[in-house]
Write an enzyme that holds these catalytic residues in place. Structure first.
Site, short mmCIF file in Angstrom:
data_model
loop_
_atom_site.label_atom_id
_atom_site.label_comp_id
_atom_site.label_asym_id
_atom_site.label_seq_id
_atom_site.Cartn_x
_atom_site.Cartn_y
_atom_site.Cartn_z
N GLU A 4 39.23 32.69 43.06
CA GLU A 4 39.38 31.25 42.65
C GLU A 4 38.69 31.21 41.13
O GLU A 4 37.67 31.95 41.04
CB GLU A 4 38.71 30.26 43.31
CG GLU A 4 39.47 30.10 44.76
CD GLU A 4 39.02 28.86 45.52
OE1 GLU A 4 40.00 28.31 46.11
OE2 GLU A 4 37.89 28.34 45.74
N CYS A 32 35.69 29.54 34.39
CA CYS A 32 34.48 29.81 35.45
C CYS A 32 35.05 31.04 36.14
O CYS A 32 36.01 30.72 37.19
CB CYS A 32 34.08 28.65 36.27
SG CYS A 32 32.87 29.47 37.38
N CYS A 64 31.22 37.26 48.82
CA CYS A 64 29.88 37.86 48.20
C CYS A 64 29.06 38.32 49.42
O CYS A 64 29.06 37.88 50.29
CB CYS A 64 29.30 36.63 47.32
SG CYS A 64 27.58 37.15 46.38
N CYS A 76 23.71 33.58 49.88
CA CYS A 76 22.62 32.40 49.56
C CYS A 76 23.07 31.17 50.50
O CYS A 76 24.14 30.82 50.70
CB CYS A 76 22.78 31.85 48.09
SG CYS A 76 22.53 33.18 46.89
N CYS A 85 25.72 28.40 49.36
CA CYS A 85 26.89 28.83 48.86
C CYS A 85 27.75 28.80 49.66
O CYS A 85 27.77 29.84 50.51
CB CYS A 85 26.54 29.85 47.78
SG CYS A 85 27.90 30.54 46.72
N GLY A 116 31.24 35.35 43.71
CA GLY A 116 30.72 37.14 43.68
C GLY A 116 29.36 36.95 42.97
O GLY A 116 29.18 36.15 41.96
N GLU A 117 28.83 38.23 42.95
CA GLU A 117 27.42 38.37 42.27
C GLU A 117 27.97 39.40 41.20
O GLU A 117 28.21 40.75 41.50
CB GLU A 117 26.52 38.90 43.22
CG GLU A 117 25.25 39.53 42.31
CD GLU A 117 24.78 38.64 41.23
OE1 GLU A 117 24.10 37.65 41.62
OE2 GLU A 117 24.56 39.45 40.26
N SER A 142 19.61 32.61 38.36
CA SER A 142 19.39 31.87 39.53
C SER A 142 18.08 31.90 40.14
O SER A 142 17.82 32.90 40.86
CB SER A 142 20.76 32.00 40.68
OG SER A 142 22.00 31.79 39.86
N CYS A 189 30.42 23.97 41.54
CA CYS A 189 29.61 25.17 41.62
C CYS A 189 29.34 25.41 43.18
O CYS A 189 28.95 24.31 43.91
CB CYS A 189 28.26 24.87 41.02
SG CYS A 189 28.03 24.70 39.42
N1 SAH Z 1 26.18 35.00 41.84
C1 SAH Z 1 25.72 34.43 40.75
C2 SAH Z 1 26.93 33.80 40.01
C3 SAH Z 1 27.74 32.66 40.99
S1 SAH Z 1 27.19 31.13 41.53
C4 SAH Z 1 24.57 33.69 40.89
O1 SAH Z 1 24.01 33.63 41.94
O2 SAH Z 1 24.05 33.51 39.84
C5 SAH Z 1 26.67 30.25 39.96
C6 SAH Z 1 25.55 29.16 40.17
O3 SAH Z 1 26.04 28.20 41.10
C7 SAH Z 1 24.47 30.02 40.76
O4 SAH Z 1 23.12 29.35 39.99
C8 SAH Z 1 24.37 29.11 42.06
O5 SAH Z 1 23.02 29.35 42.60
C9 SAH Z 1 24.88 27.72 42.00
N2 SAH Z 1 25.54 27.45 43.12
C10 SAH Z 1 25.92 28.12 44.27
N3 SAH Z 1 26.42 27.22 45.26
C11 SAH Z 1 26.14 25.94 44.84
C12 SAH Z 1 26.24 24.76 45.50
N4 SAH Z 1 26.91 24.49 46.67
N5 SAH Z 1 26.07 23.60 44.58
C13 SAH Z 1 25.65 23.80 43.28
N6 SAH Z 1 25.28 25.08 42.75
C14 SAH Z 1 25.62 25.90 43.69
#
Ligand code: SAH
Length: 343
Positions: free
Chosen positions: A90, A103, A110, A114, A117, A155-156, A209, A328
């Site tokens: 996506e 984005c 991933c 987390c 997420c 993804g990371e 993050s 996000c």
């Molecule tokens: N893997 C990378 C990039 C993808 S996420 C990373 O973790 O940085 C991009 C941002 O969205 C990150 O800061 C992540 O922590 C945040 N994010 C993930 N899940 C979320 C959620 N449910 N609500 C708000 N932000 C979220």
């Protein structure tokens, strides 16, 4: 057949040499692929016909249109792009006044899991090549209007550093899309040693993050903390003395009664001491089955004020696209069947 799209100039040079094409061909192919957006080899009219035929015998261009599109009430768009045999990813286009932020995703799913997420819930299903990363921009219908690109989709990025760095090179090189690196941001949980490569081999902005200043607590949110402590990533960023036009951004989701206290803000300020950075507070987009809740706006504002009192620039991210799960942390292709209806 292999895809030509996504190759860097150096890679195109070795392809050209192997296919016995004239020396100037690599640069011309790059120009057709990126600046000119050629759809086929026949259109590459300044290349000798024999060169075009040799290319077409072994390669496809490798561009792919989105398979599906969804539009949010707030104007945010979400596209589903094919990512080879690994499935789909996506991509979101987020409008904000004159800005249009793309984005994009770097992996199908991933592996970092987390807690908060949706992509993490999906698990890891495959890497995107540089071509599939770049295609999310090149084949985006709003492409002409994109002002900024953030690697914050599925993804990371630093679990896929070769493709991420190659994509950054194509975005910024004069033979590629010739974008300023200040229009690009890569977000990561801080995987090392790939972080060192991102610092050294690109000039894009870097977002880290963090989500908690306390390692034990962060580990319960971001399991990667165990093998990739944020303290090491922050030291590395600090020592790189990133400044001038290039920025470091710290991402932090305040969760209600979890990491949103003044004590957390104070500890975060201590952790970041000596690092030139901004803090971006992200409103949590709740996901099913997750025990965490977003903090309320007053606590969010107090957290921001506490950071500012301690000398940091802190901003609160506007959340967009939640109604189409484009916000996000909501991107996931877990329920996606190619060609099926909406999810
Ligand atoms: N893997 C990378 C990039 C993808 S996420 C990373 O973790 O940085 C991009 C941002 O969205 C990150 O800061 C992540 O922590 C945040 N994010 C993930 N899940 C979320 C959620 N449910 N609500 C708000 N932000 C979220």
């Amino acid at each position: 057949m292999k895809d030509l799209f996504g190759n860097t100039l150096a890679e195109l040079r070795s392809i050209a040499a192997r296919l016995d094409l004239p020396p100037f061909a690599a640069r011309q192919i790059a120009d057709w692929l990126y600046a000119k957006g050629a759809a086929d080899f026949a259109g590459m009219t300044n290349l000798p016909r024999a060169a075009r035929e040799r290319l077409a015998a072994e390669y496809t261009i490798g561009r792919a249109a989105p398979a599906r599109r969804a539009e949010s009430r707030d104007g945010t768009l979400k596209y589903l792009f094919p990512a080879g045999e690994n499935g789909f990813v996506e991509t979101a286009v987020i409008p904000d006044g004159e800005r249009r932020t793309l984005c994009l995703s770097t992996q199908v799913g991933c592996r970092r899991a987390c807690r908060f997420c949706a992509t993490g819930r999906q698990g890891f299903h495959g890497q995107l090549g540089a071509g599939a990363i770049l295609n999310q921009y090149a084949s985006c219908p709003e492409r002409e209007r994109i002002t900024n690109i953030v690697f914050m989709g599925m993804g990371e990025p630093l679990d896929n550093p070769d493709a991420t760095l190659a994509a950054l090179e194509v975005f910024t090189a004069d033979w590629g899309y010739a974008m300023s690196p200040t229009r690009l941001t890569v977000s990561t949980v801080g995987i090392r040693p790939a972080l060192g490569r991102l610092i050294a081999e690109s000039r894009c902005h870097i977002a880290l993050s963090v989500h908690s200043p306390f390692p034990e607590e962060r580990r319960r949110l971001v399991p990667a903390e165990a093998a990739h402590p944020m303290a090491a990533a922050i030291s590395e960023l600090r020592e790189a003395r990133i400044g001038g036009q290039r920025r470091v951004m710290i991402e932090y989701i305040p969760f209600a009664d979890y990491n949103d206290s003044p004590r957390h803000a104070a500890a975060l300020a201590r952790l970041l001491r000596g690092l030139r950075c901004r803090v971006n507070l992200i409103p949590f987009n709740a996901i099913p089955g997750c025990d965490l809740a977003p903090t309320d706006p007053a606590r969010m504002a107090a957290f921001q004020a506490e950071l500012e009192r301690r000398g940091f620039v802190a901003t609160i991210r506007k959340s967009k696209g939640a109604d189409i799960a484009a916000a996000c942390g909501l991107l996931s292709t877990a329920k996606t069947t190619p060609g099926a209806g909406g999810k």
